[in-house]
Structure formats: C-alpha cells, structure tokens
Design a protein around this motif. Structure first.
Motif, PDB file in Angstrom:
ATOM      1  N   ASP A  38       0.831  -1.201   0.000  1.00  0.00           N
ATOM      2  CA  ASP A  38       0.000   0.000   0.000  1.00  0.00           C
ATOM      3  C   ASP A  38       0.871   1.259   0.000  1.00  0.00           C
ATOM      4  O   ASP A  38       0.585   2.218  -0.706  1.00  0.00           O
ATOM      5  CB  ASP A  38      -0.939  -0.013   1.201  1.00  0.00           C
ATOM      6  N   ARG A  39       1.941   1.252   0.781  1.00  0.00           N
ATOM      7  CA  ARG A  39       2.843   2.409   0.790  1.00  0.00           C
ATOM      8  C   ARG A  39       3.525   2.597  -0.553  1.00  0.00           C
ATOM      9  O   ARG A  39       3.733   3.707  -1.013  1.00  0.00           O
ATOM     10  CB  ARG A  39       3.879   2.273   1.900  1.00  0.00           C
ATOM     11  N   LEU A  40       3.893   1.479  -1.183  1.00  0.00           N
ATOM     12  CA  LEU A  40       4.497   1.558  -2.506  1.00  0.00           C
ATOM     13  C   LEU A  40       3.510   2.153  -3.509  1.00  0.00           C
ATOM     14  O   LEU A  40       3.870   3.015  -4.324  1.00  0.00           O
ATOM     15  CB  LEU A  40       4.952   0.169  -2.968  1.00  0.00           C
ATOM     16  N   THR A  41       2.265   1.731  -3.439  1.00  0.00           N
ATOM     17  CA  THR A  41       1.239   2.277  -4.322  1.00  0.00           C
ATOM     18  C   THR A  41       1.052   3.771  -4.068  1.00  0.00           C
ATOM     19  O   THR A  41       0.925   4.562  -5.005  1.00  0.00           O
ATOM     20  CB  THR A  41      -0.092   1.538  -4.117  1.00  0.00           C
ATOM     21  N   ARG A 100      -5.395  10.313  -6.580  1.00  0.00           N
ATOM     22  CA  ARG A 100      -5.200   9.117  -5.770  1.00  0.00           C
ATOM     23  C   ARG A 100      -6.472   8.273  -5.709  1.00  0.00           C
ATOM     24  O   ARG A 100      -6.478   7.184  -5.164  1.00  0.00           O
ATOM     25  CB  ARG A 100      -4.776   9.536  -4.357  1.00  0.00           C
ATOM     26  N   GLY A 101      -7.570   8.710  -6.272  1.00  0.00           N
ATOM     27  CA  GLY A 101      -8.840   8.008  -6.176  1.00  0.00           C
ATOM     28  C   GLY A 101      -8.838   6.612  -6.754  1.00  0.00           C
ATOM     29  O   GLY A 101      -9.623   5.767  -6.353  1.00  0.00           O
ATOM     30  N   VAL A 120      -8.278  -0.419  -6.729  1.00  0.00           N
ATOM     31  CA  VAL A 120      -7.375  -1.579  -6.754  1.00  0.00           C
ATOM     32  C   VAL A 120      -7.420  -2.300  -5.414  1.00  0.00           C
ATOM     33  O   VAL A 120      -7.405  -3.525  -5.351  1.00  0.00           O
ATOM     34  CB  VAL A 120      -5.932  -1.140  -7.095  1.00  0.00           C
ATOM     35  N   ARG A 121      -7.503  -1.531  -4.324  1.00  0.00           N
ATOM     36  CA  ARG A 121      -7.501  -2.128  -2.988  1.00  0.00           C
ATOM     37  C   ARG A 121      -8.681  -3.064  -2.763  1.00  0.00           C
ATOM     38  O   ARG A 121      -8.513  -4.162  -2.245  1.00  0.00           O
ATOM     39  CB  ARG A 121      -7.569  -1.030  -1.921  1.00  0.00           C
ATOM     40  N   LEU A 151     -10.816  -8.422  -1.632  1.00  0.00           N
ATOM     41  CA  LEU A 151     -11.829  -9.472  -1.794  1.00  0.00           C
ATOM     42  C   LEU A 151     -11.244 -10.725  -2.434  1.00  0.00           C
ATOM     43  O   LEU A 151     -11.550 -11.851  -2.021  1.00  0.00           O
ATOM     44  CB  LEU A 151     -13.001  -8.944  -2.618  1.00  0.00           C
ATOM     45  N   SER A 152     -10.374 -10.548  -3.410  1.00  0.00           N
ATOM     46  CA  SER A 152      -9.735 -11.692  -4.047  1.00  0.00           C
ATOM     47  C   SER A 152      -8.826 -12.426  -3.073  1.00  0.00           C
ATOM     48  O   SER A 152      -8.806 -13.662  -3.028  1.00  0.00           O
ATOM     49  CB  SER A 152      -8.940 -11.222  -5.255  1.00  0.00           C
TER      50      SER A 152
END
Length: 185
Positions: A84-87, A105-106, A111-112, A117-118
């Motif tokens: 998440d930090r990398l993203t 950033r929306g 993606v999250r 869920l996957s």
C-alpha cells in the motif's frame, strides 16, 4: 448549489456534528439507535459460533486461531502495508511538468477493494485452489482444477467491475468539470 459556511469557520467545516454521530449525519438518528442492539446481536452470534467450534476440537481451533493471528500480524500485515505504501508513493510521483503521473489518488481504492476481496477468497478457498481436493471431490463431485479457474474468474470480474466503475467516475467528474467551466460568471 453548495451549502454556505460561516465566514469564521475553516473552509472544510460546514457545521458541527452532534456527539456520537458519523461525519455527514446531522444528529442522533437511526445509526445511534440501532448500534447497541446490533452489536449485542453480533456478539451473541459470534459467541454461539465460538461455543459450537470449541465443543468439537478445542485444541485444534485454538491453535488455528493463534496461528492465523500470528501469520496475519507477522507476515500478511507488513506485506500488504508495504504494498500500500508503494502504491501511495507511485501515485505521488510527478512528471517534470508538475502533473501527477497516475492522476488523482482516487484509483487506489479501486485496486484495494478487489485485491482485498480476491485475497479473502483465496484465503478461504486455498485448500481447494492450491492443495489436493480429493476429500472434497467426493462430496462436491467437482475436480480440483475447477476451483482455481473459478477463483481466477471471480478475481478478473472483481477487477473489471472496479475498473469500469473507476472509468465511469472519471467520466462523470470530467463532465462535471466541463459544465462548471462552461457556466458564465
């Protein structure tokens, strides 16, 4: 038409919230009225499930819970926090002209959510997707290859729906921006 704020308040503050209410809720209402009964009901259901689980194999269930907590806290949490930090760092990257490389950033939440869920589906169905499913094959009548393909299909569908939703949001935002610039005054 946007609501007016008082001149003595900061730009983001429109009105004060009533104590115990969520942002955007004007006062105590259904959210606070149902909070305690719903919490009590969920605790009762969780307690019932815990008693049923611990009645069959208390040591196995306890070891599973402790192992799952340790695996999450020591492996999974640092891993997905780093991703998440990398993203977030990639989304802050700017071009030489000062524009953001990936727009606003929306898109990150688009993606999250499907990734979460996957991953949850993979965690729940991992014994059937990864390992030999001979024990379950007798009960379900499905071969072991079916589960991996279905998980990939669901994952693809989640990401496609999320991407389409993001594209629609971008189109609507662009349209609203065009309408604001077209209005005189």
């Amino acid at each position: 038409m946007t609501p007016r704020r008082a001149p003595w308040r900061p730009a983001g503050v429109l009105r004060r919230r009533a104590p115990g209410t969520a942002p955007g809720v004007a006062g105590p209402g259904i959210a606070t009225a149902w909070r305690i009964p719903l919490l009590a009901l969920s605790l009762a259901v969780t307690g019932y499930a815990g008693v049923r689980l611990l009645a069959e194999d208390p040591l196995g269930v306890t070891l599973w819970w402790v192992g799952a907590a340790l695996l999450h806290d020591l492996v999974a949490l640092p891993l997905y926090s780093a991703l998440d930090r990398l993203t977030a760092r990639v989304t802050r990257t700017r071009t030489p002209l000062g524009r953001r490389l990936w727009g606003t950033r929306g898109w990150v939440n688009h993606v999250r959510v499907p990734a979460l869920l996957s991953g949850l589906l993979l965690l729940v169905w991992a014994p059937l997707i990864v390992g030999p499913a001979t024990r379950y094959q007798e009960v379900t009548g499905l071969s072991a290859e079916v589960y991996g393909r279905r998980w990939l299909t669901v994952t693809l569908a989640l990401f496609l729906c999320s991407g389409l939703w993001w594209a629609v949001r971008c189109a609507l935002t662009a349209r609203a921006g065009d309408e604001e610039t077209d209005t005189p005054g």
